[in-house]
Structure formats: structure tokens, C-alpha cells
Design a protein around this motif. Structure first.
Motif, PDB file in Angstrom:
ATOM      1  N   ASN A  92       0.850  -1.355  -0.091  1.00  0.00           N
ATOM      2  CA  ASN A  92       0.078  -0.183   0.009  1.00  0.00           C
ATOM      3  C   ASN A  92       0.915   1.284  -0.003  1.00  0.00           C
ATOM      4  O   ASN A  92       0.335   2.450   0.115  1.00  0.00           O
ATOM      5  N   SER A 118      -4.774  -0.087  -4.482  1.00  0.00           N
ATOM      6  CA  SER A 118      -4.989   1.585  -4.119  1.00  0.00           C
ATOM      7  C   SER A 118      -3.483   2.029  -4.921  1.00  0.00           C
ATOM      8  O   SER A 118      -3.524   3.048  -5.600  1.00  0.00           O
ATOM      9  N   GLU A 344      -3.845   7.363   0.124  1.00  0.00           N
ATOM     10  CA  GLU A 344      -4.146   5.980   0.168  1.00  0.00           C
ATOM     11  C   GLU A 344      -5.732   5.904  -0.337  1.00  0.00           C
ATOM     12  O   GLU A 344      -6.108   5.008  -0.652  1.00  0.00           O
ATOM     13  N   ASP A 393      -8.055   2.896   3.848  1.00  0.00           N
ATOM     14  CA  ASP A 393      -6.991   3.962   4.073  1.00  0.00           C
ATOM     15  C   ASP A 393      -6.724   4.318   5.455  1.00  0.00           C
ATOM     16  O   ASP A 393      -7.896   4.501   6.476  1.00  0.00           O
TER      17      ASP A 393
END
Ligand code: S3P
Length: 438
Positions: A92, A118, A344, A393
Motif C-alpha cells: 500500500n 490502491s 491512500e 485508508d
């Protein structure tokens, strides 16, 4: 942890620590892997983002011994990395993939860098463009705008680059590539972004000069740099920020967060919260790994809304979700703007939607939001309990947890596993503060 239940009704009290700084941990792993000799990186961030960067270097041929307390990094020198046999998965982490792309552009081997769903949506053109100007050969989806990125290492040349965005990831990707380029690279940015790379270069003795707003670095240093016998990573200000706001908005709270990095390029939230009326003290100031550090004591206080000017955006960039929670319960209006849609998650959309579901009054703008606080002259306002979700996120998830503490019934946050990317012990730390004996 698939979902997180937040039960309000008690103050936050006690003394806690937060994980080592995520940004500094990435940089410490990268620069000790390229050092001559064995380094120890203590109090590092054990979030998934940094563990992915650690695994990336193991795949690039660097021995790293891992324990909960510290990493031992067996540096291979500037030119010691070797070609990985498969793609590098950065998970991520925007910092991981962007800094590694810069570093790998100047090697003499081929790498593929990718990440989760993402990461594969986030803009990579901002680093690919200057790296291509340096002579890098990088391919990716949409002409190199999106990961996966394929990097065919090549001989780089220095450039003079004026970054259009104040971004530490762009600056650091170019600085890392510049180490392998021929000549002197010059880079400027519209405002100073976090300067951890520059500070760590200085701490390790890597030559870097600043002339006014321009950073200058000579490529291909002949002797490289020595390992760091013990590099202690300061606590992550962005993790501390969650509790700074939490202790402020939950009545009766008194929290001390130990050993937190207070680098001025990161602490915009302190300036904003102080202007909003927060009661924050910095104690026991000292320095670690070339970074200023302090213990932060926060007591609950009544807040009023403020306008946040563009000069505060770079040093507050990761704190806007939690700042929205403070603004939502304060008295008056807070105006927030910044590059918030490419993090994010699209933080303008996700934070607005989730906090609105909890009763916050937020209007979305294309580059920010206007928050009309629910507080009065006597008290901070309260949000309503709701079932929220993180949108993958971590900062949204932790911010919603604090929002839930101001509600009158339990809040459930779905998709909370993403908190692992930066703060695996978050729930435990929060419970510790909620159950402190008085
Ligand atoms: C980071 C830089 C910032 C920040 C991110 C970490 C870094 O991103 O938002 O969480 O470690 O360099 P930008 O460079 O995109 O502003």
C-alpha cells in the motif's frame, strides 16, 4: 482486525508510545542497505508498508535480520544491489514504490515494481517524468502514469528539476536516482516538503548541499558512506496526531506521548491545533538520528475553527483526516485544502462521506472541504454513532475511531485491517488510554 468497535464514554488518560516514523523507517532501510557495513535500525516502524520495503531489499540481495525491536541491515555499498528474480510488491506504500523507482532507475539490472489495488491507482507520472529526463527507461500502464512499473536500469545523467508539487516522494526519488547519475543534480520545490531524506543524508555523511531553495547533490560518490552503528527512529508524528486530537476532543483527557519526532516539516497539526485552542505541551526536547524529538502532553480543550493557509499544507498533508474530526466538533468554520485526492484514498471524498454519516457538516470542494463545527461557546460538539468504513485508508480508519469517541453510542468501523500499514498496535494503545486506572 476486520472491523473495529469504538465504545465512547471514558476519557483518554496515560502515557503511551507510538510506532517509529514510517517515512524515516523507509529511508533508514534504503540508505543503510546502500551503506558500507552493518547498521542497526532501532524502534523502526513495523507497519506493513515498511516491512514491504524491508522485503524489497532482501529481494535485492541485502541481508536484513529482523526482530521486533530492531533491524540489522548488512549494507552492500552503493553498487551492491542485485537483480531480483520476481516483481517487487510495495503493498500500500506510495513512499516505498516511488523511492524505490528512483533508486532502481540507475542500477544495471531490470526490476518490476507493483503494489495493491490502491497503489495501482495512484499517480506515478510525477516521478517517472523527472527520472526519464535523467535518462531512465521506465514503462508502466498509461505511458508510465500507473503501476506496475518496469524499470530497465540505465546510465543516468544529472538534471536540474523544479518540481511542480511540494512532495517529499518526488524530491526523494530524484535524490536517490541522483546518487547514481553522472554530474550534479539540482532540485527545487514550490514549498519545503518533509526533509527526512536530507536529514538522513546528513546524519550518514552523504554529501548534499542547499543553496537557497535548491538542493544540490553530486552523483556517483567515490567512497560511499559508512553504516550507522545505531540509528534510532523517532516516534511517528502522524500516529501521535491521532491521539493529540483524541485527547483534545474527549473531555477529561490527559495523554503524554513519548519520544515523538517534531520535525517542523511534519508538525503543521500542532500549529493548527494550537490556533484552534488546544492545550499541547512539548517536553524533554532532544535529537535522534538528526531529527528533533519531544514528549507531547495533551489535555482536553474547547476548540474553535480556523482557516488553514497554503503555507501549512505540506507539513499537515497526512493529518487532514484527523484534523477534520477536530474541525467537526469545534465551534465555527474550518477551511481545509491540499493535495488530498491522490493519497491512500481520495481523502476529500472518503472523509467527507464518513464524517457526514456521523452528523458532521462538511461541504466538499474540488481541492478541499469546508467544515462547519458542531461546537458551541461552552463545549465541543458531539458526533453521532454510525457504521463507517475506512475505504482501505489507515488514516481514515484511525480518524473515524477518534470521531467515534465523541459519540454517545458505539461506532463500528469496517475494513479496519488497513491500520496495519502504519500502526499495528493502534487498538491496543487506544484501549490502554481508555482503561487507565485513576
Ligand atoms: C511521504 C510524503 C508525503 C506523505 C506520505 C509520506 C514520504 O507524500 O503524504 O504519507 O515519506 O515521503 P507526498 O510526497 O505525495 O506529498
Amino acid at each position: 482486525m476486520a472491523s473495529l468497535t469504538i465504545i465512547p464514554g471514558r476519557p483518554l488518560r496515560g502515557t503511551i508510545s507510538v510506532p517509529g516514523d514510517k517515512s524515516i523507517t523507509h529511508r533508514a532501510i534504503i540508505l543503510t542497505a546502500l551503506a558500507n557495513g552493518v547498521s542497526t535500525v532501532a524502534r523502526y516502524c513495523r507497519g506493513e508498508d515498511c516491512l514491504n520495503t524491508m522485503r524489497a531489499f532482501q529481494n535485492l540481495g541485502v541481508r536484513i535480520d529482523e526482530s521486533v525491536e530492531e533491524l540489522r541491515v548488512y549494507g552492500k555499498g552503493l553498487w551492491g544491489l542485485t537483480e531480483p528474480s520476481g516483481p517487487i510488491d510495495c503493498g500500500n506504500s506510495g513512499t516505498g514504490i516511488r523511492l524505490l523507482t528512483g533508486l532502481l532507475a540507475g542500477q544495471d539490472f531490470f526490476t518490476v515494481l507493483t503494489g495493491d489495488e490502491s497503489i495501482r491507482r495512484r499517480p506515478m507520472g510525477r516521478i517517472v517524468k523527472p527520472l526519464r529526463e535523467m535518462g531512465a527507461t521506465i514503462a508502466g500502464r498509461k505511458g508510465g502514469e500507473l503501476a506496475p512499473l518496469a524499470v530497465m536500469g540505465s546510465r543516468l545523467r544529472a538534471i536540474t528539476y523544479a518540481s511542480p508539487v511540494a512532495s517529499a516522494q518526488i524530491k526523494s526519488a530524484v535524490l536517490l536516482a541522483a546518487l547514481f547519475a553522472e554530474g550534479t543534480t539540482r532540485i527545487t520545490e514550490p514549498r519545503l516538503s518533509r526533509d527526512h531524506t536530507e536529514r538522513l543524508f546528513q546524519f550518514l555523511g552523504i554529501a548534499l548541499r542547499r543553496e537557497g531553495p535548491t538542493l544540490l547533490i553530486d552523483g556517483r560518490p567515490s567512497v560511499g558512506w559508512n553504516a550507522a552503528p545505531r540509528l534510532v527512529v523517532p516516534g511517528d508524528f502522524s500516529a501521535a496526531a491521532i491521539f493529540i486530537v483524541g485527547a483534545t476532543v474527549v473531555p477529561g483527557s490527559d495523554v503524554t506521548i513519548q519520544q515523538v519526532g517534531i520535525n517542523p516539516t511534519r508538525t503543521g497539526l500542532l500549529d493548527v491545533m494550537t490556533r484552534m485552542g488546544a492545550d499541547v505541551q512539548l517536553l524533554n526536547r532532544r535529537e535522534e538520528a538528526g531529527e528533533p524529538v519531544a514528549d507531547i502532553r495533551v489535555k482536553s480543550a474547547r476548540l474553535r475553527g480556523v482557516a488553514i493557509g497554503p503555507e501549512l499544507i505540506p507539513q499537515t498533508i497526512d493529518e487532514f483526516p484527523i484534523l477534520c474530526v477536530a474541525a467537526a466538533v469545534s465551534q465555527g468554520e474550518t477551511i481545509i485544502s491540499g493535495e488530498l485526492r491522490v493519497k491512500e484514498s481520495d481523502r476529500i471524498a472518503t472523509v467527507s462521506a464518513e464524517l457526514r454519516a456521523m452528523g458532521a457538516q462538511i461541504t466538499e470542494k474540488h481541492d478541499g472541504m469546508v467544515v462547519r463545527g458542531l461546537g458551541t461557546t461552552e463545549d465541543n460538539g458531539r458526533l453521532q454513532a454510525a457504521r463507517g468504513r475506512s475505504h482501505g485508508d489507515h488514516r481514515v480508519a484511525m480518524s473515524l475511531a477518534i470521531a467515534g469517541l465523541t459519540a454517545s453510542a458505539p461506532t463500528l468501523i469496517d475494513e479496519a485491517a488497513c491500520i496495519e500499514t502504519s500502526f499495528p498496535a493502534f487498538h491496543h494503545t487506544l484501549l490502554e488510554l481508555l482503561t487507565e486506572r485513576r
